[in-house]
Design a protein around this motif. Sequence first.
Motif, short mmCIF file in Angstrom:
data_model
loop_
_atom_site.label_atom_id
_atom_site.label_comp_id
_atom_site.label_asym_id
_atom_site.label_seq_id
_atom_site.Cartn_x
_atom_site.Cartn_y
_atom_site.Cartn_z
N ALA A 7 5.34 -28.59 -7.72
CA ALA A 7 5.57 -29.72 -6.95
C ALA A 7 6.13 -31.01 -7.74
N GLY A 10 9.99 -30.17 -7.96
CA GLY A 10 10.68 -29.95 -6.54
C GLY A 10 11.04 -31.20 -6.23
N PRO A 12 11.33 -34.18 -3.54
CA PRO A 12 12.05 -35.33 -3.98
C PRO A 12 11.25 -35.80 -5.50
N ALA A 56 5.91 -39.45 -4.21
CA ALA A 56 6.75 -38.36 -4.03
C ALA A 56 6.05 -37.14 -4.17
N SER A 60 5.41 -34.71 -1.14
CA SER A 60 5.93 -33.31 -0.94
C SER A 60 5.16 -32.10 -0.75
N PRO A 64 5.80 -30.62 3.09
CA PRO A 64 7.05 -30.11 2.24
C PRO A 64 8.28 -29.96 3.10
N GLY A 67 11.47 -33.69 3.16
CA GLY A 67 11.76 -34.10 1.63
C GLY A 67 12.46 -35.39 1.76
N VAL A 70 9.96 -38.34 2.72
CA VAL A 70 9.07 -38.37 1.63
C VAL A 70 9.73 -39.13 0.48
N LEU A 71 11.12 -38.87 0.07
CA LEU A 71 11.69 -39.90 -0.92
C LEU A 71 11.87 -41.23 -0.34
#
Length: 169
Positions: A7, A10, A12, A56, A60, A64, A67, A70-71
Amino acid sequence: MRDFVDAALGFPAVLFSFALIVVIGFWLLVAFGVVDLDGLPAAEVSGFVATGWFAALAGSVLFPALGWVVLAAALVLGLGAAFLVRRLTPAPEKVPSRHDFVGQICVIRTQSVSTDFGQAEIRAVDGSTSVIQVRQTGVDVFRAGGAALIFQYDAEGEFFWVMPYEGGL
């Protein structure tokens, strides 16, 4: 542990992970006295990076497939944290300086002022008064109790250059 590392590395969270390593390294250097704390900007950046990384990372894991959303949320939350740090951190006090007197009006306390002698009284911003050394540049006439304008500070001689002031105090 493997899920955490995945995580953190990954998208973001990875965008914040490397910045978080730099921030942690900076604070370790501050803690060991290798570098001086530069104040508010370091705290703001740290708040932005730490909050953005956590948002982030959590986003994530919880969402999931989202992305980019979430960013964007992590960036907004990080900026919010930086704003809060700025608002909650008191501004550093300005250290008083003799240069603060330049442009101020003073009252002559000696019978005369010449190119090598003279004193005046000035009131500081905090209300206190100080007796300062003053000098004149020309043939101006100063009398005790008269007003003068401070127009320059001579750091080498530790005195102020003054000129007569015609306005009221």
